[in-house]
Design an enzyme around this catalytic site. Structure first.
Site, PDB file in Angstrom:
ATOM      1  N   ASP A 125     -10.765   3.350   4.375  1.00 49.88           N
ATOM      2  CA  ASP A 125     -11.161   1.940   4.380  1.00 49.88           C
ATOM      3  C   ASP A 125     -12.680   1.802   4.260  1.00 49.88           C
ATOM      4  OD1 ASP A 125      -9.272  -0.146   4.486  1.00 49.88           O
ATOM      5  OD2 ASP A 125      -8.693   0.396   6.526  1.00 49.88           O
ATOM      6  N   GLN A 166      -4.215  -1.066   9.786  1.00 46.55           N
ATOM      7  CA  GLN A 166      -4.247  -2.421   9.219  1.00 46.55           C
ATOM      8  C   GLN A 166      -4.874  -3.399  10.213  1.00 46.55           C
ATOM      9  OE1 GLN A 166      -3.544  -3.200   6.103  1.00 46.55           O
ATOM     10  NE2 GLN A 166      -3.806  -5.406   6.311  1.00 46.55           N
ATOM     11  N   LYS A 172       0.853  -1.204   0.000  1.00 44.38           N
ATOM     12  CA  LYS A 172       0.000   0.000   0.000  1.00 44.38           C
ATOM     13  C   LYS A 172       0.882   1.245   0.000  1.00 44.38           C
ATOM     14  CE  LYS A 172      -3.805  -2.345   2.375  1.00 44.38           C
ATOM     15  NZ  LYS A 172      -4.564  -2.602   3.591  1.00 44.38           N
TER      16      LYS A 172
HETATM   17  N1  GUN Z   1      -6.991  -6.382   6.545  1.00 46.39           N
HETATM   18  C1  GUN Z   1      -7.457  -7.142   5.539  1.00 46.39           C
HETATM   19  N2  GUN Z   1      -8.088  -6.384   4.619  1.00 46.39           N
HETATM   20  C2  GUN Z   1      -8.005  -5.110   5.063  1.00 46.39           C
HETATM   21  C3  GUN Z   1      -8.458  -3.871   4.547  1.00 46.39           C
HETATM   22  O1  GUN Z   1      -9.089  -3.772   3.489  1.00 46.39           O
HETATM   23  N3  GUN Z   1      -8.171  -2.770   5.311  1.00 46.39           N
HETATM   24  C4  GUN Z   1      -7.490  -2.856   6.484  1.00 46.39           C
HETATM   25  N4  GUN Z   1      -7.270  -1.724   7.158  1.00 46.39           N
HETATM   26  N5  GUN Z   1      -7.057  -3.996   6.987  1.00 46.39           N
HETATM   27  C5  GUN Z   1      -7.306  -5.117   6.282  1.00 46.39           C
END
Ligand code: GUN
Length: 294
Positions: free
Chosen positions: A120, A97, A53
């Site tokens: 998100d 995350q 990311k």
């Molecule tokens: N963990 C797994 N998928 C995601 C996501 O789309 N966003 C975040 N913040 N954590 C995750």
């Protein structure tokens, strides 16, 4: 001929578009968009996701603010950091995350992120807006699925969308998106009886179960559009989806591969949301500057 929905290629196109958009703002003298990413602990899978990311953000001209915190970080420390980021003008977007360590209440953390920075799309306000048909930030994975479904040119009005999995991150927001496009929606989960009876009715089948090769040719009808969110690692290290791609491929009108389908879309959707948050923040600042007395 079955259409293979290439998420990697589509994601590259979206990233190129975002890079141009950011560049246009920079050339007008605006600051760069800012994305804060918070990672607690050293879970290898989460570390890889977050690294990707950050790297992609950098590629499109988004300034990355990186917080790699020890697993022992307390909930108070984490909430204090988020509040600090909420108040900063150079940060448009905040990503924490998941999963978080068990001593931290995930729901409290999600609710602490300012909804206007919640790229998100997990905050109840953003989920609520999506459920009411007025989305602001849509969670990245279902948003990426929607792009792929649109690329299949499937007719959504009146189509029967069957979703496997009811998570807050994928299944539920996906169901809202499908309802918002006038599809008829069925959500299945681990307690659903006679799954095949449900999946065989799908015009659009979206699977997010984490069960490798759960769906084979006998589980779908001819001409289905299959979106496979599953990324499952077999004992020999191969990555496979929830769908047996080779078995289902010839029966489907369109299908996503694993890897290279939904996975790559998730990051480009995060960055699309980040650029949208940035544009919203710039616009609201300009409005205040233009009408200082309002
Ligand atoms: N963990 C797994 N998928 C995601 C996501 O789309 N966003 C975040 N913040 N954590 C995750």
């Amino acid at each position: 001929m079955t259409q293979i929905l290439d998420g990697k290629a589509m994601s590259s196109q979206i990233l190129a578009r975002l890079k141009n958009e950011v560049n246009e703002h920079l050339q007008k003298g605006s600051r760069a968009p800012g994305l804060a990413t918070i990672l607690l602990g050293k879970d290898p899978a989460s570390a890889v996701y977050v690294r990707n990311k950050r790297k992609r953000a950098d590629d499109v001209g988004i300034k990355s603010f990186e917080y790699d915190l020890p697993i022992q970080t307390t909930q108070i420390e984490l909430l204090t950091l988020i509040e600090d980021l909420n108040n900063r003008d150079d940060i448009d977007a905040i990503l924490v995350q998941l999963p978080l360590p068990t001593h931290i209440d995930t729901s409290t953390v999600i609710c602490t992120v300012n909804p206007s920075k919640d790229v998100d799309g997990f905050h109840p306000e953003n989920i609520g807006k999506l459920s009411l048909g007025h989305p602001r930030f849509i969670p990245c994975t279902p948003k990426g699925c929607m792009y792929l479904i649109q690329a299949s040119k499937a007719k959504l009005l009146g189509a029967h969308a069957v979703i496997l999995g009811r998570s807050n991150i994928v299944g539920k927001p996906m169901a809202y998106m499908m309802l918002n496009t006038d599809a008829t929606v069925t959500i299945c989960h681990r307690n659903t009886q006679n799954l095949r009876q449900q999946t065989k009715q799908a015009d659009i089948l979206i699977t997010a179960t984490g069960v490798p090769h759960l769906i084979g040719a006998d589980d779908v009808k001819e001409g289905v559009v299959v979106i496979d969110v599953g990324i499952n690692k077999l004992e020999d290290g191969t990555l496979v989806g929830d769908v047996d791609f080779d078995d289902v491929k010839d029966k489907a009108a369109a299908i996503t591969p694993v890897p290279g389908g939904v996975g790559p879309m998730t990051i480009s959707m995060l960055l699309e949301n980040t650029v949208a948050a940035y544009c919203n923040h710039l616009a609201s600042r300009n409005k205040h500057e233009a009408y200082p007395s309002l």
